[in-house]
Design a protein around this motif. Structure first.
Motif, short mmCIF file in Angstrom:
data_model
loop_
_atom_site.label_atom_id
_atom_site.label_comp_id
_atom_site.label_asym_id
_atom_site.label_seq_id
_atom_site.Cartn_x
_atom_site.Cartn_y
_atom_site.Cartn_z
N TYR A 134 0.83 -1.21 0.00
CA TYR A 134 0.00 0.00 0.00
C TYR A 134 0.87 1.27 0.00
N ALA A 135 2.09 1.14 0.54
CA ALA A 135 2.97 2.32 0.58
C ALA A 135 3.42 2.73 -0.82
N ASP A 136 3.42 1.77 -1.77
CA ASP A 136 3.83 2.09 -3.16
C ASP A 136 2.81 2.97 -3.86
N ALA A 137 1.55 2.94 -3.37
CA ALA A 137 0.45 3.59 -4.10
C ALA A 137 0.45 5.09 -3.79
N LYS A 138 1.17 5.84 -4.57
CA LYS A 138 1.19 7.30 -4.40
C LYS A 138 0.05 7.91 -5.22
N THR A 139 -0.52 8.98 -4.71
CA THR A 139 -1.63 9.64 -5.41
C THR A 139 -1.17 10.08 -6.80
N GLY A 140 -1.98 9.74 -7.80
CA GLY A 140 -1.67 10.10 -9.19
C GLY A 140 -0.93 9.02 -9.95
N LEU A 141 -0.44 7.96 -9.23
CA LEU A 141 0.31 6.88 -9.89
C LEU A 141 -0.62 6.10 -10.82
N GLN A 142 -0.15 5.83 -12.03
CA GLN A 142 -0.90 5.01 -12.98
C GLN A 142 -0.27 3.64 -13.04
N THR A 143 -1.09 2.61 -13.04
CA THR A 143 -0.56 1.24 -13.07
C THR A 143 -1.62 0.30 -13.63
N HIS A 144 -1.16 -0.95 -13.85
CA HIS A 144 -2.10 -1.98 -14.32
C HIS A 144 -2.53 -2.87 -13.16
N GLY A 145 -3.75 -3.32 -13.20
CA GLY A 145 -4.26 -4.27 -12.23
C GLY A 145 -5.33 -5.12 -12.89
#
Length: 1873
Positions: free
Chosen positions: A536-547
């Motif tokens: 959860y610490a990796d999830a910075k606001t504005g980060l785009q990623t695939h899930g």
């Protein structure tokens, strides 16, 4: 021999060869160890005598260097053998096995079943009972890494991959098998496991046969405190124990686990260790014998030699060892065959019980270059010297990639190699290396190396339905689930993937502990260049990623990333367009690109969005633009409708055209108006004053609810939790509806929960019945939790209503009609002529229309009129009973315009069409009739004028739910208060409804006196209602019988007119027991006379003059007397009230009635006397036979004629109360059936009779023979046959003695009646019950009103010093035999004796007490003296009491009967014990009687035996309140009317005159309170009044007849009788009457906890009641939970059957069917289940299914049960199905089993009930000719005779007797022969 000895040494010191040379004691030349290696030693040749010295030296040098290498060979897997004992260290602890590190880098495994026998036994128990055991702990709790354990090799196997596997055992039985009980010595250090926990310690399993080891609790305290964290030892716990004491030659061993003792334990010579029983882990004192570069040779325990290899030297002392040095060593392993012993000098092993601390190394998995070889061991492996100087070891298998490529030459000391650290050996404190190329080059060595999100390459191993197994490394396998095989879901993965393919995967999850590796093959995820989120610490606001999407919900999508990290995409973030139904757009497993909006790592919550902005510049521009043109929450805006979507309107906020959404439910405060506005609003329409509810990126939610808009404008909308406090009223809307309550949201975005309990003032069964999503509500804050940001709300009207409900009601109505008017204006703007016409139509408009058609349901449809497509209709009610035909012109009035369905509802009622012009007054009350009902309002017409008025059905926004009984119906009368007197634009007056009590039912229903609530109307009759006829009373008609019902026949007359013939109008003289309707046959032509006409609307018989007579159903008669000319009589059609119809019948009159049906619930027979007169026969008045009362429905056939006596008339419901057993006057001498309502301990019974009469049965009148527990067989509701002894007074005196109720039996009476003193004679032996123990003797009851006294000298021949012994041995109610010594008729005194000499019975005090005998001569005089003193005191006391009581009675002549005399109170307080209380009150009764019977009290002899007539007993009974005796239509579990409070203080009941009307006297007393100053006399009088009032209240509370009126009363009741289920059920019923369901549930739960576990039936009764309750008031879920619990706590079959009955009775047939199917699976061997299911199916009319069930039953049940099952099913067929089939079944069974008399008997019973007399006689004839046992034949002859006596003639009776005689003669002649 020497060669053999060298190869297989026996251990110990080796014998020298028999050479002449003497033994040399040189340590270097000691060859003890030369032959003690695991491998075969070099065979030595005998020394030659001749060889030269140099040759000899060479050979010896060569041999010694070779033997030294072999001696110190490292322990390899080849060296191990089964039975070898080793010391190991726990490396890993899994749930089902331990991984053990062994010396020399070896590894072994211990299965969970190899810990100890006690632990294995516990495991087996757990498996057997399929649920966890409390006292069984898992391996991780018993073992920890680093523990040193003694183990034995149990198996050396080869795994599937060809690798060798070592299986070990820790079981003390295997490890210590080498020890015997005799060998055990104090000080020995053993290992053991706890086998059981005892009171003073633990039994420890040490595995030595014949030895029991005990560990005292005091020897464990230090260990528990230091090592076990204070917890007690567990079964299976592994311990190092030291033997403290040995008893009985090793039979009993005492142990200690004290750390200080264990850690210093040393094995000594005194303990007699041998090489056979030497154990690993023992610490010994040793001496160095030889020092070599590869290790040391030690001697220990005097005789033994062992090796220490270089790995196990003390690192600090390496290189400093010398010969004869004394050292301490630990035994590492002992070879069982070679007796080779390996030891260790490492300090960590020299303190037993101490765990190893270092279990791993830091450089694990590191690749090292150019590491030099230190030494090579051909059988084990090689050692290397690392860069840091430490030693490392590689096992032989890790030195090369395969055996073929292995080259020993490459491992000469000094050679260098590339290798990799693969593990660490804690036992050797060495790192383990591998030189294999595959391992050095491997990407991952173990799961620990793999990180989530990493890309890994693997090879496909297998393809399974649940996914693909991929090999990633040497020992690493990962799973790719089916969902992750591709971006889309694959149906046939084997087409794309094949075994052996190399694939690139991305790691989803890696858990090294559970060895779980999950991967994905989704191309997008594998090839994604975006950063991966692994925490959860990796999830910075504005980060785009695939899930990928894990779940799709109605509120959004849950997206999952790597390492179980997941986030939510809310509904409004799914797309730029609104997505109403996410499940239709997205699917599980879909790969998505998301942007992180917000993340809270501490709470593990993440908010995501699918709405991405690709270009950051555009994003910034868009953001600034939005800032400029944004709206804030709470702002009022104007909007323009853009388009309609599924759930609402897409709109643009003016003037900036910001897109927003306005849901349908937010268009109005009125739920019904939302869809209406949505329907008529169209693109381009503008809405003003719309509230912005919430605003987020690209999504604005709006609301147009007036209530919310005004709340925001008025500032009544708190913005945060800090502004909210309990008690505030807030306006909001329902956000979601859950089973446990509703969530309410407020305009500011805050929300709270309204739990189910405080959602409504009414009982809430289902939350969705009360509220819907989007509905406007007012909520009261009850609780605020600011910290958790939560609040609880109440929606109850009592909490939320402010001001008058009438005002709120009018406001809601005005709003609703205003909005509807707005819709009209929208409609008028449309182009369609039809819609414009509808918009112009308002209620109250009068139209001229043409009838188009009359529909089947009676409603009328009118033609379109001026506009095509216009639908106008009048319901059947609004046809107003008019004759309507197609094409007819009619005037109608509009009631309501349905703007959604485009229909107009009209009425033909004349009063509405022609309104009266009368001035209406505002605020006045008017009677009105409901004409039309909508969801939120109703339209009614004023009775006076015909004007239409609208009134709201709801008085508040939260007032949404109505029980069926509260709902209004069209045609119902209401009281309205007018608020406007002019119709206005809506066409309706506005009004408010008055109180609901002023509502009246529909007129048509009110007139129907003859229709009862449970009547069904014959459909055959209804069909003909539309036909007119011209018949008049007296006409003769001819018709055909159409159908036959039990009490009437339907006839089709000419022209299709339907007529009825009642059973009473078929025959002139109806024989009892026949069915007159059976005389008529379907299709037969009959001639009948019309005697009346029944109106199908009101069900009344109308006079011929009535205008509706031509539309009635003709009532016909075919009686011969009626058909004669001028012989007919018309029905009484002019009687208006039901009272007049039944007045013609007098009580005592005999009538013929016809059985219609048996009402199981109300327990009465419903009968009809005439077409318009009906009756009811209470069950107790149907017969004096218990058999009939048990199954009345079997005795009486439908339609059967019965001769009954009128015993009462119910004018309110127009029926006669009838009796089949005579007038039922309950006069003296009459026998009647009653029902027990109360059982009073030690007193008797209270019995109720059908018409409200009550009676009392004394304990002496229960039976002709007294018993110790006379009331045991009587319970409330039991039916009893009673004889009326006395009818004087309000309560009857009854007897249940069979000599009274069945005088014809004339059996012997063991205990004759003693009703008065005249029935007592001197010398008579009588039985009776002890009343009480008095100071001067024992009071003994001989009859209901006769009490005798036995003075103490006549009670027992013993003389106890303590009176308490009498109380103990003579409790109240004890049955004794007494002899009458004397009878004094003048003073009504009886003297008795219990002495054995008089009665012939044992003494009342047992001889075993050791009591002194009473002196014979002193016995009389002492008694006389004592009695004389007691008598004087008693007389004085009695005199005072009498005077006081008489004075009191004179003062208050109207004293109620429940009042008690004053002197009893102090007596009760003083004595306190119950027997004393009773004796005290008994004494008082006695005194009253004395006053009556003996005026001269001086003559009183002191022998106090009192006689009193039955009147006082009657006075003690209070007549039950009238309201309870009325038959009430109560639901199940209702409090029965005869319930009386049983308090156990019956003896305190006074005998006073019958009570007057107490309420009157109380009211009369009130005005007499004078206000002026009172005189002394007045104060005295007032004081007396207060005391009387207090006394009256106290007595009322203590009165045993008092009905429980509150929960406290019931609590007292259940406290006195905690095991009585009937009391608990009545307590539940009490709560259910007040609809307090939760309280009723709580009472049931209390009952289940309170009732003793022995009272299984009582508990079951409560469970059944709880099931009933849940079935009626609960949900299916709550019923299931209760049912599952009931099955756990009771006999399951009983509970299943009870629930099936409950389902059937409540007509839940589907659930009942499913339950029966469950039962058939679970209880297939129980025949009762099959029979019950068969009966259930037959009752449902499924005869075929029932027969199939019988076939299945016969297949499942054993053969011995078949006959019973077939007989039962045949019985069921007789009762419920096809009688002919039943006969066939019986005949088949009896042809196979002709001697089954039980089946014959049942067959006869069934045929008597359902067959003809001929059939019955045929069966009897067959039975009496069978060859059965004489006893059985006698039974059948007797039955035959009884049948003929009842149904046959005298001739038939004689014929049966003749046949019986013939049978007897035939039998006797056979016996003579």
């Amino acid at each position: 021999m020497a060669t053999v000895e060298e190869s297989f040494p026996r251990g110990g010191t080796r014998k020298t060869h028999k050479s002449k040379k003497t033994f040399q004691q040189s340590v270097e030349q000691d060859n003890l160890f030369d032959i003690s290696t695991e491998e075969d030693s070099t065979k030595r040749k005998k020394r030659q005598k001749e060889p030269s010295k140099t040759k000899k030296l060479k050979i010896e040098k060569k041999e010694s260097s070779k033997s030294v290498r072999e001696k110190f060979e490292i322990l390899g897997i080849e060296s191990l053998c089964e039975g070898m004992r080793l010391l190991g260290c726990v490396k890993e602890v899994n749930e089902l096995e331990l991984v053990i590190s062994l010396p020399s880098g070896l590894q072994g495994f211990v299965q969970v079943t190899e810990i100890c026998d006690a632990y294995t036994k516990k495991l087996n128990e757990q498996v057997a009972q399929e649920e966890p055991l409390k006292d069984l702990v898992l391996l991780p709790e018993l073992f920890s890494p680093g523990m040193l354990v003694r183990c034995v090799v149990s198996n050396l196997g080869i795994t599937a991959s060809g690798k060798k596997s070592v299986k070990l055992s820790l079981n003390p039985k295997n490890v210590n098998k080498v020890l015997s009980a005799e060998a055990l010595k104090p000080g020995m250090l053993l290992t053991g496991t706890v086998s059981s926990l005892e009171d003073h310690g633990y039994l420890v399993d040490i595995g030595v046969g014949g030895a029991r080891a005990f560990l005292p609790v005091q020897k464990t305290q230090e260990y528990i405190r230091q090592k076990n964290k204070g917890a007690k030892l567990k079964v299976g716990q592994y311990l190092n124990c030291i033997i403290k004491e040995v008893k009985g030659n090793g039979g009993i061993v005492s142990l200690s686990i004290d750390h200080s003792e264990v850690s210093t334990a040393i094995a000594t010579e005194e303990q007699n260790w041998t090489l056979n029983n030497l154990l690993p882990g023992l610490v010994v004192r040793a001496q160095v014998q030889k020092v070599t570069p590869l290790g040391l040779t030690l001697s220990f325990l005097s005789f033994f030699t062992g090796h220490v290899d270089f790995m196990h030297l003390d690192p600090k002392k390496a290189g400093t060892y010398f010969s004869n040095q004394a050292v301490k060593a630990c035994i590492l392993c002992v070879h069982p065959r070679a007796r080779a012993v390996r030891l260790s000098l490492r300090p960590v092993f020299l303190q037993p019980g101490r765990p190893l601390t270092r279990l791993s190394c830091q450089r694990l998995r590191a690749v090292l270059d150019d590491i030099p070889v230190q030494g090579f061991f051909s059988k084990a492996g090689a050692t290397f010297r690392l860069n840091d100087g430490s030693l490392a070891y590689a096992r032989l298998s890790h030195l090369s990639d395969s055996k073929n490529t292995f080259n020993p030459e490459a491992f000469k000391p000094g050679n260098t190699h590339k290798c990799r650290i693969i593990d660490y050996s804690p036992m050797d404190e060495l790192v383990l290396l591998s030189l294999r190329t595959s391992i050095i080059e491997a990407q991952y060595l173990s799961c620990h190396d793999i990180k989530p999100g990493a890309l890994v390459k693997g090879t496909i191993m297998t393809i399974k339905p649940h996914g693909i197994l991929v090999k990633v490394g040497e020992h690493i396998r990962g799973l790719v689930p089916t969902m992750h095989l591709a971006d889309i879901l694959m149906k046939n993965p084997e087409k794309k993937y094949h075994i052996g393919d190399e694939v690139m995967c991305r790691v989803l999850l890696c858990d090294p502990e559970s060895k779980k590796l999950m991967m994905t093959l989704k191309k997008t995820l594998v090839e994604s260049k975006l950063p991966a989120i692994t925490c959860y610490a990796d999830a910075k606001t504005g980060l785009q990623t695939h899930g990928f999407i894990l779940r799709v919900k109605d509120y959004g999508c849950i997206v999952k990333f790597y390492n179980d990290v997941q986030g939510l995409v809310p509904k409004h973030e799914l797309s730029a367009e609104y997505v109403p139904d996410p499940e239709k757009v997205f699917y599980t497993g879909q790969v998505v690109k998301v942007v992180v909006l917000n993340c809270e790592p501490s709470k593990e919550r993440m908010l995501l969005s699918f709405k991405l902005l690709s270009d950051p510049e555009k994003e910034r521009a868009g953001h600034s633009q939005k800032k400029r043109k944004s709206v804030r929450a709470g702002q009022l805006v104007d909007v323009k409708v853009l388009e309609k979507s599924k759930d609402g309107l897409e709109v643009a906020i003016l003037p900036d055209n910001i897109p927003a959404f306005l849901p349908t439910s937010h268009l109005s405060d009125h739920v019904a108006n939302g869809p209406l506005l949505y329907h008529w609003l169209q693109a381009g329409d503008t809405l003003h004053r719309v509230l912005c509810l919430s605003q987020s990126e690209r999504h604005v939610l709006l609301c147009r609810k007036p209530a919310l808009v005004s709340a925001v404008e008025g500032g009544q909308d708190p913005k945060g939790f800090s502004e909210i406090h309990p008690g505030m009223l807030l306006v909001g809307f329902v956000k979601s509806v859950k089973d446990y309550g509703v969530f309410i949201q407020f305009p500011s975005g805050l929300s709270g929960l309204a739990p189910k309990a405080i959602m409504s003032d009414k009982f809430v069964t289902s939350t969705s019945d009360h509220f819907v999503e989007g509905q406007t509500v007012v909520a009261k804050v009850t609780n605020v939790d600011e910290e958790k940001q939560r609040m609880l709300l109440s929606l109850r009207l009592s909490d939320c209503s402010v001001g008058e409900l009438a005002t709120t009601s009018l406001l809601l109505l005005s709003q609703c009609l205003e909005e509807r008017q707005g819709v009209r204006s929208l409609m008028s703007n449309r182009d369609s002529v039809l819609i414009q016409t509808l918009a112009e139509m308002t209620p109250g408009m009068v139209l001229d229309l043409e009838v188009q058609e009359v529909l089947e349901d009676g409603s009328v449809v009118f033609s379109e009129g001026p506009v095509a497509g216009l639908v106008l209709r009048a319901s059947k009610y609004h046809r107003a009973g008019q004759e309507v035909q197609s094409g007819q012109k009619k005037k109608v009035v509009i009631l309501y315009v349905d703007m959604l369905k485009l229909e107009v509802h009209v009425s033909l009622y004349h009063a509405l069409v022609t309104r009266k012009a009368k001035k209406l007054r505002k605020g006045s009350d008017y009677q009105a009739i409901v004409q039309h009902l909508e969801e939120s309002f109703a339209v009614a017409s004023l009775v006076e004028t015909g004007h239409l008025a609208a009134f709201s059905l709801t008085s508040h926004l939260n007032d949404t739910f109505r029980f069926d009984s509260e709902k209004l119906q069209v045609g119902q009368g209401v009281s309205l208060t007018l608020r406007t007197t002019e119709p206005g634009v809506t066409g309706l007056l506005l009004a408010v409804e008055g109180p609901a009590t002023k509502r009246t039912m529909r007129q048509t229903r009110k007139d129907s006196e003859m229709v009862d609530e449970d009547d069904e109307v014959d459909p055959a009759v209804v069909v003909g209602t539309v036909k007119k006829h011209t018949l008049s009373i007296g006409d003769m008609v001819t018709g055909t019988v159409k159908s036959i019902k039990p009490t009437h026949a339907v006839v089709t007359l000419e022209d299709g007119i339907i007529g009825c013939i009642h059973a009473s109008h078929i025959l002139d003289d109806v024989p009892e027991g026949t069915s007159p309707t059976a005389k008529l046959k379907v299709g037969r032509t009959v001639t009948a006379r019309v005697i009346g006409g029944r109106d199908m609307k009101t069900f009344k018989f109308l006079p011929i003059s009535h205008p509706r007579f031509i539309r009635t159903i003709p009532e016909l008669s075919v009686r011969p007397s009626e058909l004669e000319k001028d012989g007919h009589t018309a029905l009484n059609t002019h009687s208006v009230s039901p009272m007049e119809k039944i007045k013609q019948y007098q009580t005592g009159q005999t009538v013929t009635c016809f059985f219609k049906k048996y009402n199981v619930v109300k327990k009465w027979l419903e009968v009809e006397i005439a077409p318009d007169i009906r009756g009811r026969i209470p069950m107790l008045l149907t017969s004096l036979s218990f058999k009939v009362l048990k199954h009345p429905d079997k005795k009486f056939r439908l339609g059967q004629a019965l001769k009954a006596t009128v015993v009462g008339r119910d004018f309110s419901k127009a029926f006669l109360c009838l009796s089949l057993i005579g007038p039922h006057k309950l006069e003296k001498g009459e026998v009647a059936m009653g029902r027990v309502v109360k059982v009073t301990p030690k007193k008797g019974l209270t019995v109720s009779f059908p018409l409200g009469k009550m009676g009392r049965v004394s304990i002496f009148h229960l039976s002709d023979s007294y018993s110790e527990t006379p009331l045991e067989d009587f319970t409330p509701e039991k039916i009893v046959r009673c004889y009326v002894l006395s009818a004087a007074g309000p309560v009857l005196t009854l007897s249940l003695r069979s000599s009274r109720t069945n005088p014809e039996t004339k059996s012997k009476i063991p205990d004759p009646e003693v009703n008065s003193i005249q029935d007592v004679e001197e010398g008579q032996l009588l039985r009776g019950y002890v009343k009480s123990v008095q100071p001067h003797g024992v009071l003994f009851g001989l009859g209901p009103s006769v009490v005798g006294l036995a003075q103490y000298p006549h009670v027992s021949q013993y003389s106890p010093s303590q009176k308490a012994l009498y109380d103990k041995h003579l409790p109240e109610g004890k049955l004794l035999t007494a002899k009458v010594l004397s009878v004094n008729h003048q003073n009504n005194l009886v003297e008795l004796s219990f002495l054995p000499g008089d009665t012939g019975r044992p003494d009342v005090l047992s001889a075993s007490q050791g009591l002194p005998l009473l002196k014979a001569e002193g016995r009389q005089t002492e008694a006389e003296e004592r009695d004389h003193k007691g008598e004087e005191k008693e007389q004085k006391k009695n005199q005072k009491r009498r005077e006081k009581r008489n004075q009191k009675r004179r003062e208050e002549p109207q004293l109620p009967s429940k009042e008690k005399s004053e002197p009893q109170k102090p007596q009760a307080k003083k004595q306190g014990k119950r027997p004393h209380l009773e004796s005290g009150s008994e004494q008082e009764r006695v005194n009253k009687k004395q006053k009556k019977a003996a005026p001269s009290e001086e003559d009183d002899s002191g022998v106090e035996v009192y006689y009193r007539e039955g009147e006082e007993e009657i006075e003690e009974m209070c007549v039950l309140p009238k309201r309870l005796t009325r038959p009430a239509e109560a639901p199940r579990l209702q409090l029965p009317s005869g319930f009386v409070w049983d308090v156990g203080l019956d003896s305190l009941t006074p005998a006073l005159p019958p009570r007057g009307d107490s309420s009157d006297s109380e009211e009369d007393e009130k005005p007499q309170q004078a206000t002026q100053k009172k005189s002394k006399k007045e104060r005295e009088v007032e004081k007396q009044k207060v005391e009387k009032e207090l006394s009256r209240i106290e007595e009322a509370l203590m009165d045993p007849r008092r009905q429980p009126e509150s929960a406290d009363d019931f609590d007292r009741l259940v406290l006195s009788s905690p095991n009585s289920s009937i009391l608990w059920l009545q307590y539940m019923a009490f709560h259910l009457q007040a609809t307090e369901i939760e309280k009723a549930r709580a009472v049931a739960e209390r009952a289940l906890k309170t009732i003793s576990f022995r009272e299984e039936q009582e508990k079951l009764n409560v469970w059944v009641a709880l099931l009933n309750l849940e079935n009626m008031y609960g949900s299916q879920e709550s019923l299931t939970k209760v049912f599952e619990r009931a099955v756990q706590y009771n006999e399951p079959l009983k509970v299943f059957l009870q629930l099936a009955d409950i389902y059937t009775k409540s007509e839940k047939f589907q659930e009942a069917g499913e339950l029966y199917n469950r039962m058939l699976k679970r209880f297939r061997q129980e025949k009762i289940v099959w029979i019950k299911y068969g009966a259930f199916l037959l009752r449902r009319g499924q005869a075929g299914a029932s027969r199939r069930v019988m076939q299945r039953a016969l297949e499942c049940l054993p053969n011995k049960e078949h006959v019973d099952v077939i007989a039962k099913f045949a019985q069921l067929e007789f009762q419920l199905g096809d009688a002919e089939r039943a006969k066939a079944m019986f005949e088949n069974t009896l042809s196979t089993y002709p001697k089954r008399t039980d089946v014959w008997s049942v067959y006869i019973d069934m045929t008597i009930k359902h067959g003809s007399q001929k059939e019955v006689r045929d069966i009897f004839e067959r039975v009496i000719h069978l060859s059965l046992a004489p006893k059985r034949m006698k039974f059948f002859f007797k039955r035959y005779l009884d049948y003929e006596k009842q149904h046959g003639t005298e001739k038939d009776v004689q014929a049966v007797k003749a046949k019986a005689l013939e049978y007897v003669e035939a039998k006797s002649s056979v016996s003579e022969d």
